[in-house]
Motif scaffolding. Structure first.
Motif, PDB file in Angstrom:
ATOM      1  N   SER A  87       0.830  -1.204   0.000  1.00  0.00           N
ATOM      2  CA  SER A  87       0.000   0.000   0.000  1.00  0.00           C
ATOM      3  C   SER A  87       0.874   1.269   0.000  1.00  0.00           C
ATOM      4  O   SER A  87       0.638   2.204  -0.777  1.00  0.00           O
ATOM      5  CB  SER A  87      -0.900  -0.045   1.241  1.00  0.00           C
ATOM      6  OG  SER A  87      -1.497   1.190   1.417  1.00  0.00           O
ATOM      7  N   SER A  88       1.891   1.279   0.845  1.00  0.00           N
ATOM      8  CA  SER A  88       2.735   2.481   0.913  1.00  0.00           C
ATOM      9  C   SER A  88       3.555   2.645  -0.368  1.00  0.00           C
ATOM     10  O   SER A  88       3.858   3.760  -0.785  1.00  0.00           O
ATOM     11  CB  SER A  88       3.652   2.413   2.138  1.00  0.00           C
ATOM     12  OG  SER A  88       4.434   1.246   2.084  1.00  0.00           O
ATOM     13  N   HIS A  89       3.888   1.544  -1.015  1.00  0.00           N
ATOM     14  CA  HIS A  89       4.651   1.650  -2.270  1.00  0.00           C
ATOM     15  C   HIS A  89       3.748   2.076  -3.429  1.00  0.00           C
ATOM     16  O   HIS A  89       4.197   2.788  -4.333  1.00  0.00           O
ATOM     17  CB  HIS A  89       5.384   0.337  -2.556  1.00  0.00           C
ATOM     18  CG  HIS A  89       6.583   0.144  -1.663  1.00  0.00           C
ATOM     19  ND1 HIS A  89       6.465  -0.247  -0.352  1.00  0.00           N
ATOM     20  CD2 HIS A  89       7.908   0.346  -1.883  1.00  0.00           C
ATOM     21  CE1 HIS A  89       7.683  -0.303   0.196  1.00  0.00           C
ATOM     22  NE2 HIS A  89       8.572   0.046  -0.716  1.00  0.00           N
ATOM     23  N   ILE A  90       2.496   1.668  -3.397  1.00  0.00           N
ATOM     24  CA  ILE A  90       1.563   2.137  -4.443  1.00  0.00           C
ATOM     25  C   ILE A  90       1.383   3.654  -4.299  1.00  0.00           C
ATOM     26  O   ILE A  90       1.339   4.382  -5.290  1.00  0.00           O
ATOM     27  CB  ILE A  90       0.217   1.378  -4.356  1.00  0.00           C
ATOM     28  CG1 ILE A  90       0.426  -0.086  -4.767  1.00  0.00           C
ATOM     29  CG2 ILE A  90      -0.840   2.031  -5.248  1.00  0.00           C
ATOM     30  CD1 ILE A  90      -0.768  -0.999  -4.539  1.00  0.00           C
ATOM     31  N   ALA A  91       1.329   4.116  -3.054  1.00  0.00           N
ATOM     32  CA  ALA A  91       1.228   5.568  -2.827  1.00  0.00           C
ATOM     33  C   ALA A  91       2.461   6.280  -3.412  1.00  0.00           C
ATOM     34  O   ALA A  91       2.346   7.348  -4.027  1.00  0.00           O
ATOM     35  CB  ALA A  91       1.115   5.856  -1.332  1.00  0.00           C
ATOM     36  N   ALA A  92       3.637   5.666  -3.248  1.00  0.00           N
ATOM     37  CA  ALA A  92       4.860   6.280  -3.783  1.00  0.00           C
ATOM     38  C   ALA A  92       4.842   6.276  -5.319  1.00  0.00           C
ATOM     39  O   ALA A  92       5.303   7.233  -5.955  1.00  0.00           O
ATOM     40  CB  ALA A  92       6.086   5.536  -3.261  1.00  0.00           C
ATOM     41  N   ALA A  93       4.300   5.216  -5.896  1.00  0.00           N
ATOM     42  CA  ALA A  93       4.199   5.162  -7.371  1.00  0.00           C
ATOM     43  C   ALA A  93       3.262   6.263  -7.857  1.00  0.00           C
ATOM     44  O   ALA A  93       3.534   6.945  -8.853  1.00  0.00           O
ATOM     45  CB  ALA A  93       3.685   3.791  -7.813  1.00  0.00           C
ATOM     46  N   GLU A  94       2.166   6.447  -7.129  1.00  0.00           N
ATOM     47  CA  GLU A  94       1.213   7.495  -7.514  1.00  0.00           C
ATOM     48  C   GLU A  94       1.879   8.881  -7.402  1.00  0.00           C
ATOM     49  O   GLU A  94       1.705   9.739  -8.270  1.00  0.00           O
ATOM     50  CB  GLU A  94      -0.044   7.435  -6.637  1.00  0.00           C
ATOM     51  CG  GLU A  94      -1.099   8.415  -7.116  1.00  0.00           C
ATOM     52  CD  GLU A  94      -2.382   8.361  -6.294  1.00  0.00           C
ATOM     53  OE1 GLU A  94      -2.315   8.094  -5.080  1.00  0.00           O
ATOM     54  OE2 GLU A  94      -3.454   8.596  -6.882  1.00  0.00           O
ATOM     55  N   SER A  95       2.660   9.044  -6.362  1.00  0.00           N
ATOM     56  CA  SER A  95       3.340  10.314  -6.186  1.00  0.00           C
ATOM     57  C   SER A  95       4.309  10.570  -7.353  1.00  0.00           C
ATOM     58  O   SER A  95       4.423  11.692  -7.855  1.00  0.00           O
ATOM     59  CB  SER A  95       4.037  10.262  -4.824  1.00  0.00           C
ATOM     60  OG  SER A  95       4.966  11.229  -4.694  1.00  0.00           O
ATOM     61  N   ALA A  96       4.984   9.527  -7.814  1.00  0.00           N
ATOM     62  CA  ALA A  96       5.886   9.686  -8.969  1.00  0.00           C
ATOM     63  C   ALA A  96       5.089  10.110 -10.206  1.00  0.00           C
ATOM     64  O   ALA A  96       5.519  10.998 -10.961  1.00  0.00           O
ATOM     65  CB  ALA A  96       6.633   8.376  -9.236  1.00  0.00           C
ATOM     66  N   ILE A  97       3.937   9.503 -10.398  1.00  0.00           N
ATOM     67  CA  ILE A  97       3.099   9.862 -11.564  1.00  0.00           C
ATOM     68  C   ILE A  97       2.697  11.333 -11.468  1.00  0.00           C
ATOM     69  O   ILE A  97       2.778  12.074 -12.452  1.00  0.00           O
ATOM     70  CB  ILE A  97       1.849   8.938 -11.631  1.00  0.00           C
ATOM     71  CG1 ILE A  97       2.279   7.517 -12.003  1.00  0.00           C
ATOM     72  CG2 ILE A  97       0.820   9.474 -12.628  1.00  0.00           C
ATOM     73  CD1 ILE A  97       1.181   6.475 -11.959  1.00  0.00           C
TER      74      ILE A  97
END
Ligand code: BG6
Length: 477
Positions: free
Chosen positions: A406-416
């Motif tokens: 979950s926290s890594h998906i949030a980081a991926a979204e932040s990169a986008i």
């Protein structure tokens, strides 16, 4: 009317999961498959945790339909898997094993039937032993053989597969195979390692070149893409002393730029190339290599992100032993004397395998790569938590995995949101499988494999969680 939660993930974002042939398939000698270097190496005493091997693994070779049904139930829109080269070409080149072709062809059809887009990795470390016997990646014969193998795959599967990558993680199979001697072929010799690594890049370039030719003939889709998968391991200096900062720059040069530049820029970083050739006399280039690398930049980069490494100057430590037991703190300091070492940050959080949990690193790592290489498309081709999952009242309650992902998906979204072109996310792994040196105790999957009960599949808590993530295009997590 209730507002549905939304995310920054594009509508065509691929929600996948990943595996690799040797770790999941089993069927190590089924239907004409030849031995790979891992089939041989894992049977040598003392090479893997408690003598584990992939002879049976999750038996995906025989159960792939059941596994694809589970993928469909989870809602995956893509599945990343690798092809076992010796299953197609038992001797590495020459006679084709039709049963091997049939297996992957059936797997691809099964995926497409469920609207799951296949992403093929051509090489996830299981080199045919027959090629190792004539020098493996140190020999240019293996480069030629890889090109033939890639062409065979394009011909057999190109009518149905758009997403391809050539190699998985040079850092690991070359680093551990030729520098720390902990993967096959178990060598510790920088000169030989640098040459083997160079041949991998040349083989990659030849496979990209062939892919583009096949695109013109229509053998592979015109919208098909071919990439390279690397470990993404951001480095940070443990202090701002000039020694630690210099060591960190060296780690970046050797462990990141050396491995990304050849496939994204078509050349090595010059100052490190000069250093390597002056120190070890390698890599030696054949006449065609320079142009081959230059002319065959890949279409996307796959990044496998698990952890960051903190770096310190290293005047003394020469040790490469890692934690393969899951007992926190059992690894020793890892370092290359005179260059750099990996150190623990007492203020950070670590898994039981001493891997730092640092979700922001997924975003930071991609931003750093974007800065160096420009607007290349990214796929997050691996990301996951290896753990001994708790079973409570018969349920596999892998809550730490849910929190990690979950926290890594949030980081991926932040990169986008910050402009990185991220096109897909493939947690490692879809199903519990063999961890190369850690056996079956280090689990990563959404699906549990009951090794005491006929390898029965059971959905973990994270399976249902990921189903919701996918349904909401990453908004619910
Ligand atoms: C990556 C590999 O290095 O990390 C996978 O591509 C591997 O094959 C994964 O399994 C996790 O590593 P480990 O050592 O925990 O199994």
């Amino acid at each position: 009317m209730t507002n549905k939660p939304t995310s920054a993930f594009p509508d065509d974002f691929l929600w996948g999961a990943a595996t690799a042939a040797y770790q999941v398939e089993g069927g190590h000698d089924a239907d004409g498959k030849g031995p790979s270097i891992w089939d041989i190496y894992s049977h040598l005493p003392g090479t893997t945790h408690a003598g584990t091997n992939g002879d049976v693994a999750a038996d995906h070779y025989h159960r792939f339909k059941e596994d694809v049904a589970l993928m469909a139930e989870a809602g995956l829109t893509s599945y990343r898997f690798s092809i076992s080269w010796p299953r197609l070409l038992p001797q590495g080149r020459g006679t084709v094993n039709q049963a091997g072709i049939q297996f992957y062809s059936d797997l691809i059809d099964e995926l497409l039937k469920h609207n799951i887009k296949p992403m093929i990795t051509l090489y996830h470390w299981d080199l045919p032993q027959a090629l190792q016997d004539i020098g493996g990646w140190e020999s240019r014969v293996t480069v030629e053989a890889f090109e033939e193998y890639a062409k065979l795959c394009y011909q057999a599967f190109g009518d149905r597969v758009e997403l391809w990558s050539t190699f998985n993680e040079t850092l690991i199979f070359i680093g551990m195979g030729y520098f720390t001697a902990t993967h096959p072929p178990g060598i510790s010799d920088p000169k030989r390692g640098l040459q083997a690594c160079h041949h991998v890049f040349v083989a990659h370039a030849k496979a990209v070149q062939a892919f583009r030719q096949y695109q013109q003939f229509g053998t592979v889709p015109s919208n098909g893409q071919i990439g390279f998968v690397n470990v993404m391991q951001p480095h940070d200096p443990i202090s701002d002393s000039s020694e630690d900062v210099a060591a960190c720059n060296m780690a970046d040069d050797l462990l990141t730029h050396w491995l990304y530049d050849p496939v994204l820029k078509g050349e090595y970083p010059t100052h490190i190339l000069n250093l390597a050739q002056a120190t070890w006399g390698a890599p030696v280039f054949a006449e065609e290599d320079e142009m081959l690398l230059k002319d065959n930049i890949c279409d996307f980069i796959g990044v496998n992100y698990y952890k960051r490494e903190w770096i310190a100057a290293n005047p003394d430590v020469e040790n490469t032993k890692i934690n393969t037991t899951g007992e926190k703190g059992s690894g020793q300091e890892f370092g290359f004397k005179g260059l750099f070492k990996f150190v623990r940050n007492p203020n950070s959080t670590y898994t039981d395998w001493d891997w730092e949990i640092y979700p922001e690193g997924l975003c930071v790592g991609m931003m750093r790569l974007k800065e160096r290489y420009g607007d290349i498309p990214f796929y997050i081709t691996e990301n996951g938590l290896g753990a001994k999952d708790p079973i409570i009242d018969g349920e596999i309650v892998d809550q730490p995995r849910i929190e990690y992902l979950s926290s890594h998906i949030a980081a991926a979204e932040s990169a986008i949101k910050q402009g990185v072109d991220v096109r897909g996310y493939y947690p490692w792994s879809f199903i519990d499988l063999l961890s190369w040196l850690n056996g079956y105790q280090k689990q990563y999957g959404f699906v549990y494999v009951d090794r005491d009960n006929h390898l029965n599949r059971r959905r973990k808590k994270s399976f249902f969680w990921y189903q919701d993530v996918i349904k909401s295009n990453g908004a619910v997590r």
